[in-house]
Design a protein around this motif. Structure first.
Motif, PDB file in Angstrom:
ATOM      1  N   GLN A 262      96.444  -8.949  14.303  1.00  0.00           N
ATOM      2  CA  GLN A 262      96.266  -7.774  15.161  1.00  0.00           C
ATOM      3  C   GLN A 262      97.474  -6.845  15.147  1.00  0.00           C
ATOM      4  O   GLN A 262      97.514  -5.882  15.914  1.00  0.00           O
ATOM      5  N   SER A 263      98.456  -7.142  14.278  1.00  0.00           N
ATOM      6  CA  SER A 263      99.701  -6.362  14.220  1.00  0.00           C
ATOM      7  C   SER A 263     100.372  -6.295  15.595  1.00  0.00           C
ATOM      8  O   SER A 263     100.867  -5.251  16.025  1.00  0.00           O
ATOM      9  N   ARG A 264     100.406  -7.449  16.274  1.00  0.00           N
ATOM     10  CA  ARG A 264     100.941  -7.511  17.642  1.00  0.00           C
ATOM     11  C   ARG A 264     102.157  -8.424  17.745  1.00  0.00           C
ATOM     12  O   ARG A 264     102.509  -8.858  18.850  1.00  0.00           O
ATOM     13  N   LEU A 265     102.812  -8.740  16.648  1.00  0.00           N
ATOM     14  CA  LEU A 265     103.936  -9.670  16.716  1.00  0.00           C
ATOM     15  C   LEU A 265     105.022  -9.186  17.673  1.00  0.00           C
ATOM     16  O   LEU A 265     105.496  -9.936  18.529  1.00  0.00           O
TER      17      LEU A 265
ATOM     18  N   PRO B 113      99.250 -24.799  18.623  1.00  0.00           N
ATOM     19  CA  PRO B 113      99.043 -23.563  19.395  1.00  0.00           C
ATOM     20  C   PRO B 113      99.961 -22.421  18.970  1.00  0.00           C
ATOM     21  O   PRO B 113      99.535 -21.260  18.925  1.00  0.00           O
ATOM     22  N   TYR B 114     101.212 -22.736  18.632  1.00  0.00           N
ATOM     23  CA  TYR B 114     102.134 -21.694  18.181  1.00  0.00           C
ATOM     24  C   TYR B 114     101.650 -21.071  16.876  1.00  0.00           C
ATOM     25  O   TYR B 114     101.647 -19.846  16.719  1.00  0.00           O
ATOM     26  N   ALA B 115     101.256 -21.918  15.932  1.00  0.00           N
ATOM     27  CA  ALA B 115     100.806 -21.420  14.634  1.00  0.00           C
ATOM     28  C   ALA B 115      99.562 -20.550  14.782  1.00  0.00           C
ATOM     29  O   ALA B 115      99.445 -19.489  14.151  1.00  0.00           O
ATOM     30  N   MET B 116      98.628 -20.989  15.624  1.00  0.00           N
ATOM     31  CA  MET B 116      97.405 -20.208  15.817  1.00  0.00           C
ATOM     32  C   MET B 116      97.694 -18.869  16.486  1.00  0.00           C
ATOM     33  O   MET B 116      97.118 -17.838  16.112  1.00  0.00           O
ATOM     34  N   LEU B 117      98.602 -18.877  17.467  1.00  0.00           N
ATOM     35  CA  LEU B 117      98.944 -17.619  18.131  1.00  0.00           C
ATOM     36  C   LEU B 117      99.644 -16.656  17.172  1.00  0.00           C
ATOM     37  O   LEU B 117      99.362 -15.453  17.177  1.00  0.00           O
ATOM     38  N   VAL B 118     100.546 -17.174  16.347  1.00  0.00           N
ATOM     39  CA  VAL B 118     101.203 -16.309  15.362  1.00  0.00           C
ATOM     40  C   VAL B 118     100.158 -15.691  14.434  1.00  0.00           C
ATOM     41  O   VAL B 118     100.212 -14.493  14.126  1.00  0.00           O
ATOM     42  N   ASP B 119      99.191 -16.486  13.993  1.00  0.00           N
ATOM     43  CA  ASP B 119      98.127 -15.965  13.120  1.00  0.00           C
ATOM     44  C   ASP B 119      97.333 -14.868  13.832  1.00  0.00           C
ATOM     45  O   ASP B 119      97.004 -13.838  13.229  1.00  0.00           O
ATOM     46  N   ILE B 120      97.014 -15.098  15.111  1.00  0.00           N
ATOM     47  CA  ILE B 120      96.258 -14.104  15.870  1.00  0.00           C
ATOM     48  C   ILE B 120      97.064 -12.813  16.011  1.00  0.00           C
ATOM     49  O   ILE B 120      96.563 -11.711  15.741  1.00  0.00           O
ATOM     50  N   TYR B 121      98.327 -12.938  16.424  1.00  0.00           N
ATOM     51  CA  TYR B 121      99.143 -11.746  16.638  1.00  0.00           C
ATOM     52  C   TYR B 121      99.403 -11.000  15.326  1.00  0.00           C
ATOM     53  O   TYR B 121      99.424  -9.771  15.301  1.00  0.00           O
ATOM     54  N   ARG B 122      99.599 -11.748  14.248  1.00  0.00           N
ATOM     55  CA  ARG B 122      99.818 -11.096  12.955  1.00  0.00           C
ATOM     56  C   ARG B 122      98.566 -10.338  12.524  1.00  0.00           C
ATOM     57  O   ARG B 122      98.648  -9.206  12.022  1.00  0.00           O
TER      58      ARG B 122
END
Length: 201
Positions: A111-114, A100-109
């Protein structure tokens, strides 16, 4: 370059690559038909998968593995907001699960939302300082933004709170190894991580 969640996710990523190659190979073997027809067929498949997953979620809403699977289907369907929602649920239920952490990082990256996401998780920590999942996610997002000093501080703090915080142990091990310092500690931390997550080693 920070590598949060490595090496515990290398097997999962290798599996995903293999699945993608398999899918590409299967598509290459199919008779060529119009692009719109292919798109329609794929959309129907995703729609069917989504309907099945949402039915299962009613029964297994507390199972992190089902939530992760649902997130993958939502991403395939283009519903990233829903994917983010179920991934956050998975982290709350199983803070030691890497995917879940890896997938969320991919999503936020993507969307430029880190930075924005980090601020949101920091807000959760302010409301509940004992929220290990939020702390791990915030630290991982700091790490993903190349702020190694702050990420290291957060991982050390996390491990002081919970010595079994496997993601923090793994990511801190990588920082020490990259910096070529505290190598004994790096080996100990990496060993702890692979011991707790043998399926990802």
């Amino acid at each position: 370059v920070p590598r949060p969640l490595e090496p515990v996710l290398r097997l999962a990523r290798a599996t995903r690559v293999a699945e993608e190659h398999h899918l590409q190979g299967a598509q290459a073997r199919r008779p060529r038909i119009g692009g719109q027809a292919v798109l329609h067929a794929l959309q129907c498949q995703v729609g069917v998968a989504r309907a099945r997953l949402e039915t299962r979620l009613v029964e297994d809403a507390k199972r992190p593995d089902v939530l992760v699977l649902a997130a993958k289907v939502y991403v395939a369907a283009g519903d990233v907001a829903k994917a983010e929602h179920v991934l956050r649920q998975a982290i709350q239920l199983a803070p030691g699960l890497p995917e879940p952490y890896a997938m969320l990082v991919d999503i936020y990256r993507s969307q430029s939302r880190l930075a924005t996401a980090q601020a949101q998780f920091d807000g959760l920590i302010q409301r509940d300082a004992s929220d290990i999942g939020a702390r791990v996610m915030a630290a991982t997002l700091v790490h993903a933004q190349n702020n190694t000093v702050e990420a290291k501080r957060r991982y050390v703090e996390l491990l002081a709170m919970d010595p079994r915080a496997v993601i923090a142990a793994n990511n801190l091990a990588w920082i020490y190894a990259d910096e070529k310092q505290n190598l004994d500690a790096a080996l100990d931390l990496a060993g702890r991580a692979t011991e707790q997550l043998p399926d990802y080693a």
